[in-house]
Enzyme design. Structure first.
Site, mmCIF file in Angstrom:
data_model
loop_
_atom_site.group_PDB
_atom_site.id
_atom_site.type_symbol
_atom_site.label_atom_id
_atom_site.label_comp_id
_atom_site.label_asym_id
_atom_site.label_seq_id
_atom_site.Cartn_x
_atom_site.Cartn_y
_atom_site.Cartn_z
ATOM 1 N N LYS A 232 -35.056 15.259 -2.334
ATOM 2 C CA LYS A 232 -34.827 16.596 -3.035
ATOM 3 C C LYS A 232 -35.954 17.403 -2.408
ATOM 4 C CE LYS A 232 -32.202 14.835 -6.823
ATOM 5 N NZ LYS A 232 -32.019 14.793 -8.525
ATOM 6 N N ALA B 187 -36.031 6.037 -4.333
ATOM 7 C CA ALA B 187 -35.616 4.728 -3.875
ATOM 8 C C ALA B 187 -33.921 4.746 -4.227
ATOM 9 C CB ALA B 187 -36.438 3.519 -4.381
ATOM 10 N N PHE B 188 -33.209 4.195 -3.475
ATOM 11 C CA PHE B 188 -31.722 3.980 -3.849
ATOM 12 C C PHE B 188 -31.733 2.450 -4.605
ATOM 13 C CE2 PHE B 188 -30.053 7.511 -1.640
ATOM 14 C CZ PHE B 188 -28.586 7.335 -1.813
ATOM 15 N N LEU B 189 -30.709 2.788 -5.625
ATOM 16 C CA LEU B 189 -30.461 1.385 -6.251
ATOM 17 C C LEU B 189 -29.538 0.512 -5.510
ATOM 18 C CD1 LEU B 189 -30.290 2.741 -9.806
ATOM 19 C CD2 LEU B 189 -32.004 1.513 -8.996
ATOM 20 N N ASP C 176 -30.942 18.331 -19.608
ATOM 21 C CA ASP C 176 -29.544 18.290 -18.770
ATOM 22 C C ASP C 176 -29.251 16.669 -18.510
ATOM 23 O OD1 ASP C 176 -27.396 18.921 -17.195
ATOM 24 O OD2 ASP C 176 -28.566 18.544 -15.282
ATOM 25 N N GLU D 101 -26.381 5.898 -17.484
ATOM 26 C CA GLU D 101 -25.983 4.751 -16.648
ATOM 27 C C GLU D 101 -26.394 3.626 -16.765
ATOM 28 O OE1 GLU D 101 -25.112 5.472 -12.354
ATOM 29 O OE2 GLU D 101 -25.029 7.636 -12.574
ATOM 30 N N ASP E 274 -31.811 11.159 -12.334
ATOM 31 C CA ASP E 274 -31.636 12.517 -11.983
ATOM 32 C C ASP E 274 -32.858 13.304 -13.147
ATOM 33 O OD1 ASP E 274 -30.914 15.022 -11.098
ATOM 34 O OD2 ASP E 274 -28.863 14.887 -11.809
#
Length: 541
Positions: free
Chosen positions: A237, A342-344, A410, A415, A430
């Site tokens: 980002k 980092a991606f999950l 927001d 999840e 996020d």
């Protein structure tokens, strides 16, 4: 003839004079410096330090245990490099050495059902992904007539991102004492990028963007997926707003900018609170030309790059409502600040459930949700599955406390991993709309806490500890963020706002205890509030 000889004599005399001057003023001083014995400057004890490093070790804080060493290594190093401040006691290391951060996890991990991924299955899946990547990369090079001597990508099983995935368990995304997080942050900060692309949701917007449903201004979202040389992935980002800029008071929460520094700070705060539900996030200066434009195979992404009138390389999001250069982000001229999260694990390996929050806000210019007008709204929520038992409601209250501290309004969905069932932890994903206004405390974010009057005993004890002077939240956050490449990540007003908001949370808990009693408010077990001695967790202490 006599005149010619006289000219030669004058020339020889002139050359001899020049050589003598050069010898006296240039060559001879250098010879003197070489012959002169080397003198150590007064007060220099470099050789003494090199011979005996004990004084430096003695000045450092005592060993706080494995968790403290792993969690605060980067921040402690930065503090020690700060001159006189390096001799000060590290509050961050002291925090992670506190008994609250060394208590065994409850419930204990018993077997494979408590670990998110099956190791062998995950490794086979990643091997297939790497093989598919190599095939596609080879086809792409052939189509583009590119020649490359680079060998095929090899999957390293000890890569930090793989170890991070394999370490996710029922209690959090990583354990307190895991050294993997520090290694993963280091790799995301330094490894070269080998691929860049839009995220899946932005790809969906390219073909399914109903502009009549969009009320936010163009281009507030812009994020990319970067893949590194070890095949790990991170969400990038870019910087959209300066650190000292506050969100205008007239902005709705759903049109606010996404801030890269908010993602970084949210990870550090989540770790300090001992939630461990935010994926590891780090700041990085990205070369948008070399690390995005030159490695992407996405023609749409390539098409949105341009050079600004100031000779800076810029790019923007491509969508029916975003394709405007005035909403671009630009390097300086190539380097651009950004956050990398980092991606999950893939949804194929670890399915996740996305659930609307019971305290979801109205995403329209007018109108309110029921919880905003009904102070007894939580009584209704407690009657509905899955909030009528287990820890789901308490986890939502944890998330509300976290969001209030960062000022994030927001949080419309949450999840969780389906493998861990109804009582699994909620992922705090996020967080880029946090830390927008340090001068305003949005108490409506605390509605789950104030309306339900419930809080985990563990959460309350951590909050109380961070309210003490020796472990003040703003101080440990400031120290933790020192280790990031983009430090200072937060301005001082945002750090001080954390202390102020923490006091508001504790006052809210105190009011609940005064009305309902400590045994009803402080939950010690997963199913319901239990009999807990209010003196053990008294928010007024």
């Amino acid at each position: 003839m006599p005149g010619l000889r006289r000219d030669r004599l004058l020339t020889l005399l002139l050359l001899g004079a020049l050589f003598s001057a050069d010898l006296y003023f240039h060559l001879w001083p250098q010879v003197q410096r070489q012959l002169r014995p080397r003198e150590r400057p007064a007060g220099c004890r470099c050789s003494d330090r090199a011979a005996s490093p004990a004084p430096r070790a003695a000045a450092a804080p005592g060993s706080p245990g494995e968790a403290a060493r792993n969690f605060s290594r980067a921040a402690s190093r930065a503090a020690q490099d700060g001159g006189g401040r390096g001799r000060a006691r590290s509050k961050l290391r002291a925090l992670f050495a506190h008994p609250l951060y060394r208590v065994p996890e409850e419930p204990p991990l018993l077997g494979p059902e408590d670990v998110l991924l099956a190791g062998q299955e995950a490794l086979r899946y990643y091997r297939r992904k790497v093989a598919r990547w190599n095939r596609r990369h080879k086809i792409y090079r052939e189509q583009m007539n590119l020649t490359s001597l680079e060998p095929p990508l090899q999957l390293q099983f000890d890569a930090s991102w793989i170890q991070f995935h394999l370490g996710i368990n029922r209690q959090g995304l990583y354990s307190r004492s895991s050294p993997v997080v520090s290694k993963l942050l280091h790799d995301m900060r330094h490894l070269p990028s080998i691929s860049a692309d839009y995220s899946q949701d932005e790809k969906a917007l390219l073909g399914a963007c109903d502009c009549t449903q969009i009320v936010k201004p163009s281009g507030v979202h812009l994020k990319l997926v970067l893949r590194f040389a070890d095949f790990g992935k991170a969400m990038f980002k870019p910087m959209r707003q300066q650190r000292d800029e506050e969100t205008p008071a007239d902005f709705f929460y759903f049109i606010d900018f996404q801030r890269h520094n908010a993602e970084i700070a949210a990870f550090h705060l989540d770790r300090i609170l001992d939630f461990r539900r935010v994926p590891p996030t780090v700041g990085r200066l990205v070369n948008v030309t070399k690390e995005i434009l030159e490695v992407t195979k996405n023609e749409i992404l390539q098409s949105v790059f341009f050079v600004s009138p100031a000779s800076n390389v810029c790019f923007f999001a491509k969508c029916p409502y975003m394709c405007k250069t005035e909403y671009a982000v630009c390097g300086n001229p190539h380097l651009l600040e950004g956050s990398l999260s980092a991606f999950l694990p893939s949804l194929n390996l670890a399915p996740r459930l996305s659930v609307p929050s019971p305290w979801i806000r109205s995403y329209s210019l007018a109108g309110k949700e029921e919880w905003e007008v009904n102070p007894l709204y939580c009584d209704t929520v407690k009657q509905i599955y899955p909030y009528n038992s287990g820890t789901r409601l308490l986890n939502i209250i944890d998330m509300a406390i976290f969001d209030f501290l960062i000022g994030n309004m927001d949080r419309h969905h949450y999840e969780m991993f389906t493998k861990f069932g109804d009582d699994g932890f909620l992922l705090h994903l996020d967080n880029a709309r946090g830390f927008g206004r340090h001068s305003h405390d949005e108490v409506s974010i605390l509605a789950p806490l104030s309306q339900c009057c419930m809080i985990k005993k563990k959460t309350l004890l951590h909050l109380q500890l961070l309210a003490q002077a020796d472990y003040r939240l703003s101080d440990v956050m400031r120290e933790s963020l020192l280790g990031d490449q983009l430090s200072p990540v937060l301005t001082e007003p945002h750090l001080l706002a954390l202390d102020r908001r923490l006091q508001i949370i504790l006052k809210t808990v105190r009011r609940c205890i005064e009305v309902r009693g400590g045994q009803s408010v402080i939950a010690d077990g997963p199913a319901q509030p239990s009999a807990v001695d209010p003196g053990q967790a008294n928010p007024t202490s």
